[in-house]
Design an enzyme around this catalytic site. Structure first.
Site, PDB file in Angstrom:
ATOM      1  N   LYS A  22       0.835  -1.205   0.000  1.00 22.07           N
ATOM      2  CA  LYS A  22       0.000   0.000   0.000  1.00 22.07           C
ATOM      3  C   LYS A  22       0.870   1.256   0.000  1.00 22.07           C
ATOM      4  CE  LYS A  22      -1.907   1.624   3.957  1.00 22.07           C
ATOM      5  NZ  LYS A  22      -1.652   3.051   4.198  1.00 22.07           N
ATOM      6  N   ASN A  23       1.893   1.264   0.848  1.00 27.40           N
ATOM      7  CA  ASN A  23       2.675   2.494   1.016  1.00 27.40           C
ATOM      8  C   ASN A  23       3.745   2.671  -0.051  1.00 27.40           C
ATOM      9  OD1 ASN A  23       1.010   3.017   3.102  1.00 27.40           O
ATOM     10  ND2 ASN A  23       2.469   2.506   4.722  1.00 27.40           N
ATOM     11  N   CYS A 116      -5.732  12.353  11.636  1.00 26.03           N
ATOM     12  CA  CYS A 116      -6.504  11.138  11.858  1.00 26.03           C
ATOM     13  C   CYS A 116      -6.303  10.758  13.311  1.00 26.03           C
ATOM     14  CB  CYS A 116      -6.059  10.049  10.899  1.00 26.03           C
ATOM     15  SG  CYS A 116      -4.382   9.629  11.165  1.00 26.03           S
ATOM     16  N   ARG A 121      -0.545  14.965  12.369  1.00 24.78           N
ATOM     17  CA  ARG A 121       0.075  14.731  11.047  1.00 24.78           C
ATOM     18  C   ARG A 121       0.105  16.005  10.197  1.00 24.78           C
ATOM     19  NH1 ARG A 121      -2.004   9.027   8.994  1.00 24.78           N
ATOM     20  NH2 ARG A 121       0.049   8.990   7.996  1.00 24.78           N
ATOM     21  N   PRO A 122       0.800  17.026  10.649  1.00 20.59           N
ATOM     22  CA  PRO A 122       0.914  18.256   9.854  1.00 20.59           C
ATOM     23  C   PRO A 122       1.713  18.019   8.573  1.00 20.59           C
ATOM     24  CG  PRO A 122       2.406  18.308  11.721  1.00 20.59           C
ATOM     25  CD  PRO A 122       1.589  17.066  11.872  1.00 20.59           C
ATOM     26  N   MET A 123       1.808  19.069   7.758  1.00 20.45           N
ATOM     27  CA  MET A 123       2.553  18.969   6.487  1.00 20.45           C
ATOM     28  C   MET A 123       3.681  19.992   6.430  1.00 20.45           C
ATOM     29  SD  MET A 123      -0.091  18.383   3.362  1.00 20.45           S
ATOM     30  CE  MET A 123       1.343  18.446   2.298  1.00 20.45           C
ATOM     31  N   LEU A 125       6.816  19.992   6.982  1.00 22.11           N
ATOM     32  CA  LEU A 125       8.093  19.614   6.334  1.00 22.11           C
ATOM     33  C   LEU A 125       7.922  19.544   4.811  1.00 22.11           C
ATOM     34  CD1 LEU A 125       9.247  16.833   8.834  1.00 22.11           C
ATOM     35  CD2 LEU A 125       9.856  19.263   8.806  1.00 22.11           C
ATOM     36  N   ASP A 305       4.070   0.992  12.205  1.00 19.69           N
ATOM     37  CA  ASP A 305       2.885   0.311  11.660  1.00 19.69           C
ATOM     38  C   ASP A 305       2.753  -1.126  12.149  1.00 19.69           C
ATOM     39  OD1 ASP A 305       2.991   1.929   8.390  1.00 19.69           O
ATOM     40  OD2 ASP A 305       2.336   2.594  10.366  1.00 19.69           O
ATOM     41  N   ARG A 397      -8.950  -0.503   4.192  1.00 18.52           N
ATOM     42  CA  ARG A 397      -8.099   0.508   3.553  1.00 18.52           C
ATOM     43  C   ARG A 397      -6.730  -0.066   3.226  1.00 18.52           C
ATOM     44  NH1 ARG A 397      -8.167   6.296   6.391  1.00 18.52           N
ATOM     45  NH2 ARG A 397      -6.618   6.495   4.745  1.00 18.52           N
TER      46      ARG A 397
HETATM   47  C1  EPZ Z   1       3.748   7.124   6.175  1.00 22.07           C
HETATM   48  O1  EPZ Z   1       2.913   8.162   6.657  1.00 22.07           O
HETATM   49  C2  EPZ Z   1       2.853   5.897   6.066  1.00 22.07           C
HETATM   50  N1  EPZ Z   1       1.778   6.146   5.116  1.00 22.07           N
HETATM   51  C3  EPZ Z   1       2.290   5.554   7.449  1.00 22.07           C
HETATM   52  O2  EPZ Z   1       1.551   4.339   7.318  1.00 22.07           O
HETATM   53  C4  EPZ Z   1       3.453   5.306   8.406  1.00 22.07           C
HETATM   54  O3  EPZ Z   1       2.948   5.058   9.699  1.00 22.07           O
HETATM   55  C5  EPZ Z   1       4.370   6.536   8.440  1.00 22.07           C
HETATM   56  O4  EPZ Z   1       4.807   6.846   7.089  1.00 22.07           O
HETATM   57  C6  EPZ Z   1       5.598   6.330   9.303  1.00 22.07           C
HETATM   58  O5  EPZ Z   1       6.321   5.241   8.854  1.00 22.07           O
HETATM   59  C7  EPZ Z   1       2.052   6.090   3.782  1.00 22.07           C
HETATM   60  O6  EPZ Z   1       3.167   5.844   3.365  1.00 22.07           O
HETATM   61  C8  EPZ Z   1       0.898   6.357   2.865  1.00 22.07           C
HETATM   62  P1  EPZ Z   1       5.604  10.641   8.267  1.00 22.07           P
HETATM   63  P2  EPZ Z   1       3.457   9.686   6.645  1.00 22.07           P
HETATM   64  O7  EPZ Z   1       5.517  11.867   7.436  1.00 22.07           O
HETATM   65  O8  EPZ Z   1       4.281   9.934   5.443  1.00 22.07           O
HETATM   66  C9  EPZ Z   1       5.277  14.003  11.579  1.00 22.07           C
HETATM   67  C10 EPZ Z   1      -0.270   2.899   7.575  1.00 22.07           C
HETATM   68  O9  EPZ Z   1      -0.791   2.362   8.547  1.00 22.07           O
HETATM   69  N2  EPZ Z   1       5.314  14.958  10.468  1.00 22.07           N
HETATM   70  O10 EPZ Z   1       6.883   9.850   8.252  1.00 22.07           O
HETATM   71  O11 EPZ Z   1       2.308  10.588   6.906  1.00 22.07           O
HETATM   72  C11 EPZ Z   1       3.975  13.221  11.597  1.00 22.07           C
HETATM   73  O12 EPZ Z   1       2.974  13.975  12.267  1.00 22.07           O
HETATM   74  C12 EPZ Z   1       0.141   4.355   7.627  1.00 22.07           C
HETATM   75  O13 EPZ Z   1      -0.026   2.317   6.484  1.00 22.07           O
HETATM   76  C13 EPZ Z   1       5.421  16.317  10.745  1.00 22.07           C
HETATM   77  O14 EPZ Z   1       5.481  16.706  11.903  1.00 22.07           O
HETATM   78  O15 EPZ Z   1       4.409   9.656   7.939  1.00 22.07           O
HETATM   79  C14 EPZ Z   1       4.337  11.957  12.343  1.00 22.07           C
HETATM   80  O16 EPZ Z   1       4.275  12.214  13.736  1.00 22.07           O
HETATM   81  C15 EPZ Z   1      -0.170   4.964   8.985  1.00 22.07           C
HETATM   82  N3  EPZ Z   1       5.447  17.207   9.719  1.00 22.07           N
HETATM   83  C16 EPZ Z   1       5.798  11.726  11.938  1.00 22.07           C
HETATM   84  O17 EPZ Z   1       6.271  12.977  11.393  1.00 22.07           O
HETATM   85  C17 EPZ Z   1       5.392  16.805   8.400  1.00 22.07           C
HETATM   86  O18 EPZ Z   1       5.448  17.666   7.494  1.00 22.07           O
HETATM   87  C18 EPZ Z   1       5.969  10.655  10.870  1.00 22.07           C
HETATM   88  O19 EPZ Z   1       5.202  11.065   9.780  1.00 22.07           O
HETATM   89  C19 EPZ Z   1       5.280  15.428   8.133  1.00 22.07           C
HETATM   90  C20 EPZ Z   1       5.251  14.517   9.177  1.00 22.07           C
END
Ligand code: EPZ
Length: 416
Positions: A22-23, A116, A121-123, A125, A305, A397
């Protein structure tokens, strides 16, 4: 609301074939927007999140045909750069199209993705990276609007190795002018798959899988290729725990053992038998297993995960385990549900203390997110008498035919 009815006690035995990741497929689908040529993806898992990404691409003008596990995508004519708010709210990963749209067409408008249950999960970065590449980023009324006459390669250091930010910036940099270097990049296998896919389309990316990724901008990408995505390492880990928690023996086919090495190491530390071959893993449960200390970390650390699945596994271990969740600030929603099944778990900040109990008992429980749902199913497989898992839409999902695959292994599970 769909639910799963599980009668526990069966030791799972037999073989299971892992679906596409999926990812991996979600960022790869988003990156198709960079291509001016039709292409084919293989090993596409039938998941609700993939249906959502298909709808996102179609809403932007791409043509998508999907039969079995083969998807034909024609992104040659993109007619919109606005991601529908309803789709952004339905799935956070819809935000992965933003880098590709910015790179290909120089602008994008999207609502903030819904947070969620596992965290805000802000954006930040992602947006900081786009800004460094030269995009003008406006955030107002819950919307993000970006425009860039052109993107210019640069050096970007990520405060945190965010998977999504690494992927989004990588995609935006593919058609930028000059070279982009991403430092402190995420190292997940799905990022390597994205790099391999984009390079097959004509991009020039090096270093994915390590913490420094270099993207040399090119003028266009697109080749009529067929690309097979990697197998799902989290589905693999979930079936590894299913074998361990039911004291069964499962052969897991179509997987990459190296991608689940942190999970294998922890299962072996608990006393579970694990054999690795080139594209398969055999897991054999034991009657009693050891308590563990788990800390979730970015890859190649222990994957967040897999945290809920290990929590239910350790609920039945000999002794007291500690799980520390370092990635998401609120990923213990499954604790309350596991307590209903007789688990002894105490949450203290980012850590959960799990005192092993001799058995779990069936209960009516609710999945709050995808992996919590999988953990409750695993609990039901091990528990005495019957467990009803509600909120199965979360499980749909990210797991393809989970109940059917478990039934073929001898589980007493049905969908209602
Ligand atoms: C990916 O989510 C995966 N989803 C998630 O899988 C997985 O848990 C996560 O990576 C961590 O490995 C997909 O690939 C579609 P991150 P992502 O950006 O990219 C913070 C599942 O069950 N953060 O590495 O959203 C964020 O809030 C899902 O398959 C910021 O602060 O994860 C989190 O605490 C769940 N600012 C941490 O970083 C940002 O701009 C990790 O988030 C981006 C992230």
């Amino acid at each position: 609301m769909e639910r799963l009815i599980i009668t526990g006690g069966a030791r799972l035995k037999g073989s299971v074939t892992i679906s596409g990741a999926k990812n991996a497929i979600l960022p790869i689908l988003a990156s198709c927007l960079l291509s001016d040529t039709p292409l084919v993806l293989e090993g596409v898992p039938r998941l609700d999140d993939v249906v959502t990404m298909q709808e996102v691409l179609q809403s932007l003008g791409a043509k998508v045909k999907w039969l079995d596990d083969v998807m034909e995508i024609d992104p040659s004519n993109i007619t919109s750069t606005e991601v529908p708010a309803s789709l952004m709210r339905r799935m956070r990963a819809s935000n992965l199209v933003m880098g590709a749209l910015l790179g290909r067409l120089g602008n994008v408008r999207a609502s903030y993705p819904g947070g969620c249950t596992i965290g805000s999960r802000p954006m930040d970065l992602h947006l900081k990276g786009f800004g460094y590449l030269g995009a003008k980023v406006h955030e107002h009324h819950g919307f993000i609007e970006m425009e860039a006459a052109k993107l210019t390669g640069t050096e970007i250091h990520l405060d945190f190795p965010s998977v999504g930010a690494t992927e989004n910036i990588m995609m935006a940099a593919v058609l930028a002018e000059g070279t982009t270097t991403i430092r402190n990049a995420a190292r997940e296998p799905e990022i390597v798959d994205l790099q391999n896919f984009l390079n097959r389309l004509g991009a020039e990316i090096r270093g994915a899988g390590l913490d420094i990724i270099q993207i040399n901008g090119v003028s266009r990408v697109g080749r009529e290729i067929a690309y097979r995505v990697i197998p799902d390492r989290i589905e693999t880990g979930t079936f590894m725990v299913a074998a361990a928690i039911t004291r069964g023996e499962i052969e897991i086919i179509n997987t990459i053992p190296e991608h689940v090495e942190p999970v294998t190491a922890k299962l072996r530390e608990a006393g579970i038998r694990v054999w690795e071959e080139d594209d398969r893993i055999i897991v054999k449960g034991v009657d009693t297993w050891n308590a563990l200390d788990i800390r979730t970390l970015p890859y190649p650390g222990f994957p967040t995960d897999m945290q809920p699945q290990f929590m239910v596994f350790l609920s039945l271990a000999q002794g007291t385990s500690i799980i520390t969740e370092n990635i998401f600030e609120n990923r213990f929603q499954h604790v309350g549900e596991l307590r209903r099944m007789g688990a002894h778990i105490r949450v203290e900040g980012r850590s959960a203390v799990i005192s092993g109990v001799p058995n779990l008992t069936g209960a009516l429980v609710e999945a709050t997110d995808l992996r919590a749902g999988a953990a409750l199913v695993l609990g039901g497989l091990a528990a005495e008498n019957t467990t009803i898992v509600e909120g199965v839409e979360h499980i749909n999902r990210g797991y393809e035919k989970l109940d059917a695959k478990l039934r073929r292994l001898g589980a007493q599970i049905r969908r209602e």
